[in-house]
Design an enzyme around this catalytic site. Structure first.
Site, PDB file in Angstrom:
ATOM      1  N   HIS A 197      -2.057   7.285   7.534  1.00  0.00           N
ATOM      2  CA  HIS A 197      -1.061   8.176   6.915  1.00  0.00           C
ATOM      3  C   HIS A 197      -1.709   9.487   6.485  1.00  0.00           C
ATOM      4  O   HIS A 197      -1.129  10.558   6.663  1.00  0.00           O
ATOM      5  CB  HIS A 197      -0.447   7.523   5.671  1.00  0.00           C
ATOM      6  CG  HIS A 197       0.707   6.597   5.938  1.00  0.00           C
ATOM      7  ND1 HIS A 197       1.850   6.995   6.594  1.00  0.00           N
ATOM      8  CD2 HIS A 197       0.898   5.295   5.605  1.00  0.00           C
ATOM      9  CE1 HIS A 197       2.699   5.966   6.651  1.00  0.00           C
ATOM     10  NE2 HIS A 197       2.144   4.914   6.060  1.00  0.00           N
ATOM     11  N   GLY A 256       0.840  -1.193   0.000  1.00  0.00           N
ATOM     12  CA  GLY A 256       0.000   0.000   0.000  1.00  0.00           C
ATOM     13  C   GLY A 256       0.872   1.239   0.000  1.00  0.00           C
ATOM     14  O   GLY A 256       2.067   1.162   0.326  1.00  0.00           O
ATOM     15  N   GLN A 307       2.911   9.896   1.914  1.00  0.00           N
ATOM     16  CA  GLN A 307       4.264   9.327   1.925  1.00  0.00           C
ATOM     17  C   GLN A 307       5.128   9.844   0.774  1.00  0.00           C
ATOM     18  O   GLN A 307       6.352   9.743   0.833  1.00  0.00           O
ATOM     19  CB  GLN A 307       4.194   7.796   1.861  1.00  0.00           C
ATOM     20  CG  GLN A 307       3.619   7.184   3.119  1.00  0.00           C
ATOM     21  CD  GLN A 307       3.506   5.682   2.984  1.00  0.00           C
ATOM     22  OE1 GLN A 307       2.547   5.193   2.382  1.00  0.00           O
ATOM     23  NE2 GLN A 307       4.482   4.950   3.514  1.00  0.00           N
ATOM     24  N   HIS A 329      -4.157   1.320   7.753  1.00  0.00           N
ATOM     25  CA  HIS A 329      -2.793   1.853   7.861  1.00  0.00           C
ATOM     26  C   HIS A 329      -2.626   3.062   6.930  1.00  0.00           C
ATOM     27  O   HIS A 329      -2.049   4.079   7.326  1.00  0.00           O
ATOM     28  CB  HIS A 329      -1.821   0.710   7.500  1.00  0.00           C
ATOM     29  CG  HIS A 329      -0.369   1.074   7.409  1.00  0.00           C
ATOM     30  ND1 HIS A 329       0.587   0.540   8.264  1.00  0.00           N
ATOM     31  CD2 HIS A 329       0.310   1.884   6.542  1.00  0.00           C
ATOM     32  CE1 HIS A 329       1.782   1.023   7.914  1.00  0.00           C
ATOM     33  NE2 HIS A 329       1.642   1.828   6.887  1.00  0.00           N
ATOM     34  N   GLU A 330      -3.158   2.958   5.709  1.00  0.00           N
ATOM     35  CA  GLU A 330      -3.005   4.056   4.730  1.00  0.00           C
ATOM     36  C   GLU A 330      -3.848   5.275   5.115  1.00  0.00           C
ATOM     37  O   GLU A 330      -3.403   6.422   4.953  1.00  0.00           O
ATOM     38  CB  GLU A 330      -3.384   3.597   3.319  1.00  0.00           C
ATOM     39  CG  GLU A 330      -2.637   2.387   2.774  1.00  0.00           C
ATOM     40  CD  GLU A 330      -1.149   2.405   2.966  1.00  0.00           C
ATOM     41  OE1 GLU A 330      -0.560   3.497   3.111  1.00  0.00           O
ATOM     42  OE2 GLU A 330      -0.553   1.311   2.993  1.00  0.00           O
ATOM     43  N   CYS A 336       6.276  -0.455   7.432  1.00  0.00           N
ATOM     44  CA  CYS A 336       5.889   0.760   6.720  1.00  0.00           C
ATOM     45  C   CYS A 336       7.060   1.220   5.869  1.00  0.00           C
ATOM     46  O   CYS A 336       8.194   1.251   6.346  1.00  0.00           O
ATOM     47  CB  CYS A 336       5.510   1.852   7.724  1.00  0.00           C
ATOM     48  SG  CYS A 336       5.002   3.387   6.934  1.00  0.00           S
ATOM     49  N   LEU A 337       6.771   1.590   4.635  1.00  0.00           N
ATOM     50  CA  LEU A 337       7.831   2.061   3.736  1.00  0.00           C
ATOM     51  C   LEU A 337       8.458   3.355   4.258  1.00  0.00           C
ATOM     52  O   LEU A 337       9.568   3.692   3.865  1.00  0.00           O
ATOM     53  CB  LEU A 337       7.260   2.272   2.325  1.00  0.00           C
ATOM     54  CG  LEU A 337       6.778   0.988   1.633  1.00  0.00           C
ATOM     55  CD1 LEU A 337       6.065   1.332   0.331  1.00  0.00           C
ATOM     56  CD2 LEU A 337       7.935   0.028   1.378  1.00  0.00           C
TER      57      LEU A 337
HETATM   58  O1  GNR Z   1       4.140  -2.762   2.531  1.00  0.00           O
HETATM   59  C1  GNR Z   1       3.503  -2.625   3.582  1.00  0.00           C
HETATM   60  N1  GNR Z   1       3.202  -3.708   4.316  1.00  0.00           N
HETATM   61  C2  GNR Z   1       2.307  -3.697   5.370  1.00  0.00           C
HETATM   62  C3  GNR Z   1       2.252  -4.828   6.182  1.00  0.00           C
HETATM   63  C4  GNR Z   1       1.369  -4.880   7.237  1.00  0.00           C
HETATM   64  C5  GNR Z   1       0.521  -3.820   7.476  1.00  0.00           C
HETATM   65  C6  GNR Z   1       0.573  -2.690   6.688  1.00  0.00           C
HETATM   66  C7  GNR Z   1       1.450  -2.633   5.638  1.00  0.00           C
HETATM   67  S1  GNR Z   1       1.487  -1.222   4.611  1.00  0.00           S
HETATM   68  C8  GNR Z   1       3.120  -1.268   4.045  1.00  0.00           C
HETATM   69  C9  GNR Z   1       3.343  -0.199   2.983  1.00  0.00           C
HETATM   70  C10 GNR Z   1       3.188   1.166   3.611  1.00  0.00           C
HETATM   71  O2  GNR Z   1       3.971   1.665   4.359  1.00  0.00           O
HETATM   72  N2  GNR Z   1       2.065   1.788   3.370  1.00  0.00           N
HETATM   73  O3  GNR Z   1       1.825   2.962   3.960  1.00  0.00           O
HETATM   74 NI    NI Z   2       3.003   2.976   5.796  1.00  0.00          NI
END
Ligand code: GNR
Ligand code: NI
Length: 174
Positions: free
Chosen positions: A137, A46, A51, A133-134, A91-92
């Site tokens: 952000h 995601g 980001q 999660h997104e 998270c990236l």
């Molecule tokens: O790549 C991602 N893996 C992930 C694994 C578990 C829960 C959420 C994520 S999102 C993350 C990519 C990212 O940072 N998206 O904002």
């Molecule tokens: Ni993230």
């Protein structure tokens, strides 16, 4: 198509609250294509516009194994949430660090798709976790905010230490 630069914790721009998208046009679709390229290349499941330093309410996701189920959610709104899912999240924007986070297992989401049409959809499992999660952000929130104060301090110190020594992340699990 272009790969975009992903902001990394503790960059203060990750704390900005994104504003709603007003028009879904070709310029926005070009940004969406660049976000997919950036997400798939990372690789990640995601990516939120925040980001890549675009503070508008827009996210992309693809949790499929074959990377064949791209989702675009513009102005996403969670209508319902229930159940409980505990996932080892990464998270990236906090590369190399992982920790368990508790979220809803099911969400019902309303959003605009890449054509600007309103969609309403039930999501479960990893897709539901990823979308939560997104959306965090887009509100300036990171998964590390759910950790205890002790764990977050430990994480911040490790990141500083790793970066000082120019080392790869050392805290796979805290
Ligand atoms: O790549 C991602 N893996 C992930 C694994 C578990 C829960 C959420 C994520 S999102 C993350 C990519 C990212 O940072 N998206 O904002
Ligand atoms: Ni993230």
């Amino acid at each position: 198509m272009a790969k975009l630069t992903i902001l990394e914790f503790p960059d203060p721009r990750l704390r900005k609250k994104a504003v709603p998208v007003e028009t879904v046009d070709d310029a926005l679709r070009a940004l969406i294509d660049d976000m997919f390229e950036t997400m798939y290349d990372a690789p990640g499941i995601g990516l939120a516009a925040t980001q890549v330093d675009v503070h508008r309410r827009l996210l992309v996701a693809d949790v499929s194994a074959e990377k064949t189920e791209p989702y675009v959610l513009i102005n996403p709104e969670i209508l319902e949430k229930d159940g409980q899912a505990i996932t080892e999240e990464g998270c990236l924007s906090v590369p190399g660090y992982f920790e368990e986070v508790e979220r809803a297992e099911h969400i019902r989401v309303r959003y605009l798709d890449r054509e600007g049409n309103t969609q309403e959809e039930d999501m479960h499992g990893l897709l539901a976790v990823c979308v939560q999660h997104e959306i965090d952000h887009l509100d300036g929130k990171l998964f590390v905010d759910y950790l205890s104060e002790t764990k977050r301090q430990r994480l911040r110190k490790r990141i500083e230490k790793d970066r000082r020594g120019n080392r790869q992340p050392t805290a796979a699990v805290l």
